[in-house]
Design a protein around this motif. Structure first.
Motif, PDB file in Angstrom:
ATOM      1  N   GLY A 151      -9.652  -5.274  12.020  1.00 15.49           N
ATOM      2  CA  GLY A 151     -10.731  -6.815  11.926  1.00 15.49           C
ATOM      3  C   GLY A 151     -10.449  -7.266  11.105  1.00 15.49           C
ATOM      4  O   GLY A 151      -9.909  -7.959  10.286  1.00 15.49           O
ATOM      5  N   LEU A 152     -11.652  -8.269  10.779  1.00 18.14           N
ATOM      6  CA  LEU A 152     -11.782  -9.647  10.424  1.00 18.14           C
ATOM      7  C   LEU A 152     -13.337  -9.417   9.711  1.00 18.14           C
ATOM      8  O   LEU A 152     -14.035  -8.793   9.874  1.00 18.14           O
ATOM      9  CB  LEU A 152     -11.425 -10.306  11.482  1.00 18.14           C
ATOM     10  N   THR A 153     -13.220  -9.789   8.001  1.00 19.22           N
ATOM     11  CA  THR A 153     -11.728 -10.198   7.195  1.00 19.22           C
ATOM     12  C   THR A 153     -11.645  -9.077   7.200  1.00 19.22           C
ATOM     13  O   THR A 153     -12.366  -8.649   6.121  1.00 19.22           O
ATOM     14  CB  THR A 153     -11.909 -11.326   6.998  1.00 19.22           C
ATOM     15  N   THR A 154     -10.593  -8.935   6.099  1.00 18.26           N
ATOM     16  CA  THR A 154     -10.551  -7.724   5.019  1.00 18.26           C
ATOM     17  C   THR A 154     -11.048  -7.724   3.989  1.00 18.26           C
ATOM     18  O   THR A 154     -11.938  -6.296   3.942  1.00 18.26           O
ATOM     19  CB  THR A 154      -8.692  -7.879   4.852  1.00 18.26           C
ATOM     20  N   SER A 155     -11.379  -8.915   3.636  1.00 18.78           N
ATOM     21  CA  SER A 155     -12.015  -8.941   1.877  1.00 18.78           C
ATOM     22  C   SER A 155     -13.538  -9.271   2.628  1.00 18.78           C
ATOM     23  O   SER A 155     -14.290  -8.824   1.300  1.00 18.78           O
ATOM     24  CB  SER A 155     -11.575 -10.081   1.956  1.00 18.78           C
TER      25      SER A 155
ATOM     26  N   PRO B 255      -6.535 -12.567  -1.207  1.00 21.24           N
ATOM     27  CA  PRO B 255      -8.075 -11.321  -0.805  1.00 21.24           C
ATOM     28  C   PRO B 255      -7.393 -10.441   0.197  1.00 21.24           C
ATOM     29  O   PRO B 255      -7.949  -9.695   0.052  1.00 21.24           O
ATOM     30  CB  PRO B 255      -8.845 -12.923  -0.515  1.00 21.24           C
ATOM     31  N   HIS B 256      -6.086 -10.753   0.819  1.00 17.77           N
ATOM     32  CA  HIS B 256      -6.147 -10.120   2.241  1.00 17.77           C
ATOM     33  C   HIS B 256      -5.189  -9.209   1.413  1.00 17.77           C
ATOM     34  O   HIS B 256      -5.774  -8.176   1.561  1.00 17.77           O
ATOM     35  CB  HIS B 256      -5.698 -10.489   3.121  1.00 17.77           C
ATOM     36  N   GLU B 257      -4.067  -8.979   0.514  1.00 18.23           N
ATOM     37  CA  GLU B 257      -3.507  -7.770   0.004  1.00 18.23           C
ATOM     38  C   GLU B 257      -4.082  -7.473  -0.964  1.00 18.23           C
ATOM     39  O   GLU B 257      -3.824  -6.146  -1.283  1.00 18.23           O
ATOM     40  CB  GLU B 257      -2.292  -8.804  -0.598  1.00 18.23           C
ATOM     41  N   ALA B 258      -4.977  -8.017  -1.734  1.00 13.65           N
ATOM     42  CA  ALA B 258      -5.876  -7.159  -3.029  1.00 13.65           C
ATOM     43  C   ALA B 258      -6.941  -6.423  -2.735  1.00 13.65           C
ATOM     44  O   ALA B 258      -7.348  -4.912  -3.072  1.00 13.65           O
ATOM     45  CB  ALA B 258      -6.268  -8.277  -3.957  1.00 13.65           C
ATOM     46  N   ASN B 259      -7.478  -6.864  -1.305  1.00 15.59           N
ATOM     47  CA  ASN B 259      -8.223  -5.857  -0.261  1.00 15.59           C
ATOM     48  C   ASN B 259      -7.498  -4.755  -0.044  1.00 15.59           C
ATOM     49  O   ASN B 259      -8.213  -3.422  -0.177  1.00 15.59           O
ATOM     50  CB  ASN B 259      -9.283  -6.640  -0.158  1.00 15.59           C
ATOM     51  N   LEU B 260      -6.828  -5.159   0.580  1.00 10.57           N
ATOM     52  CA  LEU B 260      -5.680  -3.706   1.010  1.00 10.57           C
ATOM     53  C   LEU B 260      -5.168  -2.674   0.275  1.00 10.57           C
ATOM     54  O   LEU B 260      -5.594  -1.190   0.395  1.00 10.57           O
ATOM     55  CB  LEU B 260      -4.824  -4.894   2.040  1.00 10.57           C
ATOM     56  N   PHE B 261      -4.874  -3.257  -1.235  1.00 12.97           N
ATOM     57  CA  PHE B 261      -4.750  -2.696  -2.461  1.00 12.97           C
ATOM     58  C   PHE B 261      -5.346  -1.821  -3.051  1.00 12.97           C
ATOM     59  O   PHE B 261      -5.098  -0.432  -2.907  1.00 12.97           O
ATOM     60  CB  PHE B 261      -3.794  -3.385  -3.241  1.00 12.97           C
ATOM     61  N   ASP B 262      -7.166  -2.691  -2.873  1.00 12.63           N
ATOM     62  CA  ASP B 262      -7.492  -1.329  -3.410  1.00 12.63           C
ATOM     63  C   ASP B 262      -8.710  -0.636  -2.403  1.00 12.63           C
ATOM     64  O   ASP B 262      -9.015   0.304  -2.616  1.00 12.63           O
ATOM     65  CB  ASP B 262      -9.312  -2.544  -3.762  1.00 12.63           C
ATOM     66  N   MET B 263      -8.897  -1.203  -1.480  1.00 13.71           N
ATOM     67  CA  MET B 263      -8.614   0.319  -0.371  1.00 13.71           C
ATOM     68  C   MET B 263      -8.122   1.567  -0.033  1.00 13.71           C
ATOM     69  O   MET B 263      -8.978   2.362  -0.160  1.00 13.71           O
ATOM     70  CB  MET B 263      -9.218   0.129   1.084  1.00 13.71           C
ATOM     71  N   ASN B 264      -6.843   0.929  -0.217  1.00 12.55           N
ATOM     72  CA  ASN B 264      -5.919   2.397   0.049  1.00 12.55           C
ATOM     73  C   ASN B 264      -6.109   3.210  -1.278  1.00 12.55           C
ATOM     74  O   ASN B 264      -6.190   4.364  -1.429  1.00 12.55           O
ATOM     75  CB  ASN B 264      -4.258   1.462  -0.328  1.00 12.55           C
ATOM     76  N   ALA B 265      -6.645   1.778  -2.480  1.00 14.78           N
ATOM     77  CA  ALA B 265      -6.422   2.989  -4.034  1.00 14.78           C
ATOM     78  C   ALA B 265      -7.589   4.247  -4.223  1.00 14.78           C
ATOM     79  O   ALA B 265      -7.846   5.312  -4.417  1.00 14.78           O
ATOM     80  CB  ALA B 265      -6.423   2.538  -4.744  1.00 14.78           C
ATOM     81  N   LYS B 266      -8.874   3.906  -3.293  1.00 11.98           N
ATOM     82  CA  LYS B 266     -10.334   4.532  -3.572  1.00 11.98           C
ATOM     83  C   LYS B 266     -11.067   4.627  -2.243  1.00 11.98           C
ATOM     84  O   LYS B 266     -11.833   5.753  -2.355  1.00 11.98           O
ATOM     85  CB  LYS B 266     -11.212   3.143  -4.356  1.00 11.98           C
ATOM     86  N   TYR B 267     -10.078   3.970  -0.875  1.00  8.73           N
ATOM     87  CA  TYR B 267     -11.129   5.015  -0.516  1.00  8.73           C
ATOM     88  C   TYR B 267     -10.996   5.349   1.361  1.00  8.73           C
ATOM     89  O   TYR B 267     -11.139   5.659   1.874  1.00  8.73           O
ATOM     90  CB  TYR B 267     -12.639   3.272   0.362  1.00  8.73           C
ATOM     91  N   ALA B 268      -9.475   4.671   1.353  1.00  2.00           N
ATOM     92  CA  ALA B 268      -9.120   4.806   3.045  1.00  2.00           C
ATOM     93  C   ALA B 268      -7.094   4.869   2.979  1.00  2.00           C
ATOM     94  O   ALA B 268      -6.682   4.788   1.829  1.00  2.00           O
ATOM     95  CB  ALA B 268      -9.451   3.792   3.698  1.00  2.00           C
ATOM     96  N   ASP B 269      -6.684   5.253   3.271  1.00  2.00           N
ATOM     97  CA  ASP B 269      -5.140   5.309   3.766  1.00  2.00           C
ATOM     98  C   ASP B 269      -4.571   3.923   4.845  1.00  2.00           C
ATOM     99  O   ASP B 269      -4.929   3.773   5.692  1.00  2.00           O
ATOM    100  CB  ASP B 269      -4.396   6.410   4.145  1.00  2.00           C
ATOM    101  N   VAL B 270      -4.292   2.878   3.931  1.00  2.00           N
ATOM    102  CA  VAL B 270      -4.135   2.025   4.698  1.00  2.00           C
ATOM    103  C   VAL B 270      -2.913   1.759   5.037  1.00  2.00           C
ATOM    104  O   VAL B 270      -1.026   2.206   4.318  1.00  2.00           O
ATOM    105  CB  VAL B 270      -3.684   0.416   3.665  1.00  2.00           C
ATOM    106  N   VAL B 271      -2.319   2.025   7.031  1.00  2.00           N
ATOM    107  CA  VAL B 271      -1.550   2.650   6.775  1.00  2.00           C
ATOM    108  C   VAL B 271      -0.497   0.827   7.695  1.00  2.00           C
ATOM    109  O   VAL B 271      -1.095  -0.370   7.871  1.00  2.00           O
ATOM    110  CB  VAL B 271      -0.986   3.047   7.448  1.00  2.00           C
ATOM    111  N   SER B 272       1.171   0.927   7.906  1.00  2.29           N
ATOM    112  CA  SER B 272       1.650  -0.051   8.432  1.00  2.29           C
ATOM    113  C   SER B 272       1.387   0.031  10.336  1.00  2.29           C
ATOM    114  O   SER B 272       0.881   1.393  10.745  1.00  2.29           O
ATOM    115  CB  SER B 272       2.914  -0.327   8.584  1.00  2.29           C
ATOM    116  N   GLU B 273       1.467  -0.488  10.884  1.00  2.47           N
ATOM    117  CA  GLU B 273       1.181  -0.595  12.274  1.00  2.47           C
ATOM    118  C   GLU B 273       1.823   0.298  12.762  1.00  2.47           C
ATOM    119  O   GLU B 273       1.756   0.658  13.732  1.00  2.47           O
ATOM    120  CB  GLU B 273       0.844  -1.805  13.361  1.00  2.47           C
TER     121      GLU B 273
END
Length: 212
Positions: free
Chosen positions: A143-147, A178-196
């Motif tokens: 979705g939109l937007t990442t941040s 903001p896109h990359e920073a929030n993917l990084f932070d979500m992956n650290a604390k809340y979710a698994d950020v994965v590739s398509e």
């Protein structure tokens, strides 16, 4: 504390993993983000293309799909402090073209549409109870937007007890920072950020909505 980012966050290196009964949530893919004349224009065509591929795989696997749609009263009275703070939300007043789903995203009859007025797909909506009643234990987020609304939905998804997976290429923002920073932070604390590619591989092992 170290100045190296990866080393500093090494203590967060952990994956929560996938559930057995996933649902796909597509957050706010609206024309507003694709209209150059709109204040919210972000030009995130690649994110939508990725999300549509994930959606096709989810549907083929029997995974339920929910689409969020921001909808406001003409006056914005139902937007509260969010409307007061974020002026571009006027693009989502009911009836405006910019509030419609983005071109290429046509809801299917069996897909759930979740109207919302605040950032999270879960806040003030029926999404969490609906997924729980359906036996869903994990949420795949695009979705939109990442941040903004993706991050808010991610935190609430985790808080409601769902294993949460964010698909990096299927999310987009106005700027890569903001896109990359929030993917990084979500992956650290809340979710698994994965590739398509990873989420498509996972969905290829799901049948009738259940992972094998």
């Amino acid at each position: 504390m170290t100045e190296d980012l990866s080393a500093n966050y090494a203590l967060y290196e952990n994956r929560s993993g996938y559930g057995k009964r996933p649902a796909l949530v597509m957050v706010d893919f609206a024309k507003a983000y694709y209209d150059p004349d709109c204040d919210l224009y972000a030009g995130v065509d690649d994110a939508l293309a990725s999300a549509l591929r994930v959606r096709a795989a989810a549907r083929a696997a029997g995974v339920p799909v929910a689409l969020t749609q921001v909808v406001y009263h003409d006056t914005g009275v139902d937007g509260g402090r969010f409307w007061q703070k974020a002026r571009p939300l006027k693009a989502f007043v009911k009836g405006r073209k910019t509030a419609e789903f983005a071109d290429g995203l046509i809801p299917e009859a069996d897909e759930l549409i979740i109207p919302k007025q605040y950032p999270s797909a879960f806040f003030g909506t029926s999404l969490a109870s609906t997924l729980t009643a359906a036996g869903v234990d994990s949420v795949i987020l695009t979705g939109l937007t990442t941040s903004g609304c993706v991050r808010a939905s991610c935190v609430d998804s985790m808080s409601h007890g769902f294993a949460t997976i964010v698909v990096a290429e299927a999310c987009g923002d106005r700027h890569p920072g903001p896109h990359e920073a929030n993917l990084f932070d979500m992956n650290a604390k809340y979710a698994d950020v994965v590739s398509e590619a990873e989420i498509l591989a996972y969905l290829s092992n799901v049948s009738d909505g259940v992972a094998t």
